[in-house]
Design a protein around this motif. Structure first.
Motif, PDB file in Angstrom:
ATOM      1  N   MET A 164       0.842  -1.188   0.000  1.00 53.68           N
ATOM      2  CA  MET A 164       0.000   0.000   0.000  1.00 53.68           C
ATOM      3  C   MET A 164       0.881   1.243   0.000  1.00 53.68           C
ATOM      4  O   MET A 164       1.891   1.316   0.720  1.00 53.68           O
ATOM      5  N   SER A 165       0.513   2.231  -0.818  1.00 54.35           N
ATOM      6  CA  SER A 165       1.246   3.490  -0.807  1.00 54.35           C
ATOM      7  C   SER A 165       0.838   4.282   0.417  1.00 54.35           C
ATOM      8  O   SER A 165      -0.242   4.095   0.986  1.00 54.35           O
ATOM      9  N   VAL A 180     -17.381   9.409   2.031  1.00 55.80           N
ATOM     10  CA  VAL A 180     -15.999   9.416   2.510  1.00 55.80           C
ATOM     11  C   VAL A 180     -15.883   8.514   3.729  1.00 55.80           C
ATOM     12  O   VAL A 180     -16.800   8.432   4.553  1.00 55.80           O
ATOM     13  N   ILE A 181     -14.772   7.810   3.846  1.00 61.40           N
ATOM     14  CA  ILE A 181     -14.502   6.973   5.009  1.00 61.40           C
ATOM     15  C   ILE A 181     -14.332   7.883   6.223  1.00 61.40           C
ATOM     16  O   ILE A 181     -13.551   8.845   6.181  1.00 61.40           O
ATOM     17  N   THR A 182     -15.058   7.602   7.275  1.00 63.16           N
ATOM     18  CA  THR A 182     -15.047   8.468   8.450  1.00 63.16           C
ATOM     19  C   THR A 182     -14.975   7.624   9.711  1.00 63.16           C
ATOM     20  O   THR A 182     -15.749   6.675   9.885  1.00 63.16           O
ATOM     21  N   ALA A 183     -14.040   7.987  10.580  1.00 64.00           N
ATOM     22  CA  ALA A 183     -13.908   7.313  11.871  1.00 64.00           C
ATOM     23  C   ALA A 183     -13.921   8.352  12.974  1.00 64.00           C
ATOM     24  O   ALA A 183     -13.218   9.366  12.901  1.00 64.00           O
ATOM     25  N   VAL A 184     -14.732   8.128  13.995  1.00 64.92           N
ATOM     26  CA  VAL A 184     -14.726   8.942  15.203  1.00 64.92           C
ATOM     27  C   VAL A 184     -13.800   8.249  16.204  1.00 64.92           C
ATOM     28  O   VAL A 184     -13.810   7.019  16.312  1.00 64.92           O
ATOM     29  N   GLY A 187      -4.363   1.499  17.549  1.00 67.62           N
ATOM     30  CA  GLY A 187      -5.232   0.577  16.827  1.00 67.62           C
ATOM     31  C   GLY A 187      -6.210   1.291  15.917  1.00 67.62           C
ATOM     32  O   GLY A 187      -6.453   0.866  14.780  1.00 67.62           O
ATOM     33  N   LEU A 188      -6.773   2.390  16.397  1.00 65.72           N
ATOM     34  CA  LEU A 188      -7.703   3.159  15.577  1.00 65.72           C
ATOM     35  C   LEU A 188      -7.003   3.767  14.371  1.00 65.72           C
ATOM     36  O   LEU A 188      -7.498   3.677  13.242  1.00 65.72           O
ATOM     37  N   VAL A 189      -5.854   4.413  14.595  1.00 59.15           N
ATOM     38  CA  VAL A 189      -5.134   5.056  13.485  1.00 59.15           C
ATOM     39  C   VAL A 189      -4.753   4.019  12.435  1.00 59.15           C
ATOM     40  O   VAL A 189      -4.916   4.243  11.229  1.00 59.15           O
ATOM     41  N   ASP A 190      -4.259   2.878  12.875  1.00 57.33           N
ATOM     42  CA  ASP A 190      -3.874   1.821  11.927  1.00 57.33           C
ATOM     43  C   ASP A 190      -5.078   1.363  11.103  1.00 57.33           C
ATOM     44  O   ASP A 190      -4.979   1.175   9.881  1.00 57.33           O
ATOM     45  N   ALA A 191      -6.226   1.177  11.764  1.00 54.66           N
ATOM     46  CA  ALA A 191      -7.425   0.725  11.049  1.00 54.66           C
ATOM     47  C   ALA A 191      -7.903   1.776  10.057  1.00 54.66           C
ATOM     48  O   ALA A 191      -8.309   1.456   8.932  1.00 54.66           O
ATOM     49  N   PHE A 192      -7.846   3.034  10.458  1.00 49.49           N
ATOM     50  CA  PHE A 192      -8.284   4.117   9.567  1.00 49.49           C
ATOM     51  C   PHE A 192      -7.381   4.212   8.341  1.00 49.49           C
ATOM     52  O   PHE A 192      -7.871   4.316   7.204  1.00 49.49           O
ATOM     53  N   LEU A 193      -6.080   4.159   8.539  1.00 42.85           N
ATOM     54  CA  LEU A 193      -5.162   4.253   7.405  1.00 42.85           C
ATOM     55  C   LEU A 193      -5.335   3.068   6.460  1.00 42.85           C
ATOM     56  O   LEU A 193      -5.275   3.223   5.235  1.00 42.85           O
ATOM     57  N   ARG A 194      -5.556   1.893   7.019  1.00 45.60           N
ATOM     58  CA  ARG A 194      -5.777   0.713   6.191  1.00 45.60           C
ATOM     59  C   ARG A 194      -7.065   0.874   5.375  1.00 45.60           C
ATOM     60  O   ARG A 194      -7.111   0.527   4.189  1.00 45.60           O
ATOM     61  N   ALA A 195      -8.096   1.429   5.997  1.00 45.62           N
ATOM     62  CA  ALA A 195      -9.359   1.639   5.293  1.00 45.62           C
ATOM     63  C   ALA A 195      -9.188   2.632   4.144  1.00 45.62           C
ATOM     64  O   ALA A 195      -9.679   2.409   3.029  1.00 45.62           O
ATOM     65  N   VAL A 196      -8.475   3.724   4.391  1.00 48.79           N
ATOM     66  CA  VAL A 196      -8.274   4.730   3.346  1.00 48.79           C
ATOM     67  C   VAL A 196      -7.410   4.174   2.227  1.00 48.79           C
ATOM     68  O   VAL A 196      -7.688   4.383   1.042  1.00 48.79           O
ATOM     69  N   ALA A 197      -6.360   3.461   2.587  1.00 48.07           N
ATOM     70  CA  ALA A 197      -5.433   2.940   1.575  1.00 48.07           C
ATOM     71  C   ALA A 197      -6.089   1.909   0.670  1.00 48.07           C
ATOM     72  O   ALA A 197      -5.770   1.827  -0.523  1.00 48.07           O
ATOM     73  N   THR A 198      -7.003   1.121   1.215  1.00 49.61           N
ATOM     74  CA  THR A 198      -7.603   0.034   0.446  1.00 49.61           C
ATOM     75  C   THR A 198      -9.000   0.358  -0.073  1.00 49.61           C
ATOM     76  O   THR A 198      -9.528  -0.373  -0.928  1.00 49.61           O
ATOM     77  N   GLY A 199      -9.605   1.421   0.460  1.00 47.83           N
ATOM     78  CA  GLY A 199     -10.989   1.710   0.109  1.00 47.83           C
ATOM     79  C   GLY A 199     -11.992   0.785   0.766  1.00 47.83           C
ATOM     80  O   GLY A 199     -13.174   0.789   0.432  1.00 47.83           O
TER      81      GLY A 199
END
Length: 423
Positions: free
Chosen positions: A1-2, A120-124, A369-381
């Motif tokens: 993933m970029s 848009v992908i959104t995480a609170v 854990g949250l940041v990692d999950a959010f970045l993975r979601a954005v990177a992969t859609g």
């Protein structure tokens, strides 16, 4: 993933923490910063190597140009979430929004609507869902280890000095300036409890007050500021003592000392305590949020939950007792004691995290854990790694607002029946 590109909107302590972890993993780059404080703005731009053309003194500067990053971290003050979140969503930014979503239902709903409308992908940042401890508890419940969940007791021990720092002297001291304590501090907990129950309550009641940190409790002879106070040596809420301890401990320079002064020197600390908000007597501030509160919840299936938040504790992990038809769980934020009613057998299960309970050390690993999950979601859609969506966060916020309404009106408040199953 970029690497995901990020715009940091609000370079305070929480925004910095999320951005630093994102960059440290190699999964993201911070390419834009919007921050009104010139010192924090310059420091964040330098730390993350942001080009001068993408450094702004307001989120509006970022929003007035075409989208500059894949996603934005919205970590402004609580009452300033709605406008940047909505505008940036309209520009196509994915959003990582610090909790709470907003202080009012109207503002929070506008953010959720913007996220849905723009897809848009959104995480609170309900980071408690993302800890190893929470995964352990959820697995035990899913396995049926205690049968049907009937009742829960949950304690949020804020800590005497943490409460004085953040909720008497600090940014979250006044309801009009930020919000009620149950929202600004405890929407974490209400959201987490809904995640365990996988349903929303249909009735809530609540009691609480500002009992101690008020003028009527001020000791005789106390002055307006700790530096000049003859009572200070015997006061457990001494700012002089607490921030001297923080100055002596490099692990506390980022927080809590970073909220007091950006310069970790004795002179800077003394100057800040003499002139700034963190040097005030805790009995002579403009605070009005409660210093203790209980919330009682009843669920459609007959289950019950009691939640307590208190200033008058050590600062440590949340404590939770889960009572089921076939067993019992007693958790301290890291370990869980399980009692099986059939066999009488007890065992201690360890989630094996060394992270501490506060924002300073990642909320037991939940921040990371949250940041990692959010970045993975954005990177992969693919947002399936996220444990809740904005609509679910809004639903748990509404439980908070109902509980606060119950406290203020001295009534039982009824809510629509609904579920919150997470993912």
């Amino acid at each position: 993933m970029s690497a995901v590109t990020l715009a940091l909107v609000g370079a305070g302590l929480r925004g910095q923490a999320y951005a630093r972890h994102a960059v440290s993993t190699g999964a993201a780059r911070v390419v834009a910063v919007a921050e009104p404080d010139p010192g924090r703005r310059a420091a964040a731009a330098a730390e993350f190597g942001v080009e001068p053309s993408l450094v702004f003194d307001s989120w509006t500067g970022l929003a007035d140009r075409p989208r500059a990053a894949d996603a934005a971290i919205v970590a402004t003050q609580d009452r300033m979430h709605r406008d940047p979140a909505v505008r940036l969503a309209d520009l196509g930014y994915h959003l990582l929004i610090e909790k709470p979503l907003a202080p009012t239902d109207e503002d929070a709903a506008a953010i959720v609507d913007a996220a849905r409308r723009n897809k848009v992908i959104t995480a609170v940042c309900h980071v408690l869902r993302y800890t190893a401890y929470t995964r352990l508890l959820k697995s035990l419940l899913a396995e049926g280890r205690i049968g049907k969940l009937v009742s829960v007791q949950h304690l949020e021990p804020v800590g005497w000095w943490h409460f004085a720092h953040s909720f008497v002297r600090g940014h979250w001291r006044n309801t009009e300036l930020s919000g009620p304590l149950l929202l600004t501090k405890c929407c974490h907990d209400i959201d987490w409890l809904m995640y365990l129950f996988e349903q929303l309550p249909d009735r809530v009641s609540s009691f609480g007050s500002l009992s101690h940190f008020r003028a009527a409790e001020r000791p005789a002879g106390a002055t307006e500021r700790c530096l000049d106070c003859p009572v200070e040596p015997t006061c457990p809420y001494s700012a002089k003592r607490r921030y001297a301890q923080a100055l002596a401990d490099p692990d506390e320079h980022f927080w809590p000392l970073g909220a007091v002064t950006p310069t970790a020197t004795a002179t800077a600390v003394e100057d800040a305590l003499r002139d700034g908000p963190y040097g005030r007597c805790v009995y002579a501030c403009d605070n009005d949020v409660v210093d203790h509160q209980v919330v009682n919840m009843a669920f459609p299936d007959g289950a019950t939950c009691s939640f307590t938040v208190s200033a008058f504790t050590p600062m440590e992990h949340r404590r939770t007792r889960l009572q089921g038809t076939h067993g019992y769980l007693d958790g301290d934020g890291r370990t869980v004691r399980h009692l099986d009613f059939l066999t009488g057998r007890e065992e201690i299960l360890d989630s094996a995290t060394e992270s501490g309970p506060s924002a300073a050390d990642g909320h037991g690993g939940g921040d990371e854990g949250l940041v990692d999950a959010f970045l993975r979601a954005v990177a992969t859609g693919d947002d399936s790694a996220l444990l809740s969506d904005p609509a679910e966060s809004l639903a748990t916020h509404r439980v908070v607002w109902a509980a606060e309404r119950a406290r203020l009106t001295d009534q039982v408040v009824r809510l629509p029946v609904g579920t919150t199953r997470g993912r």
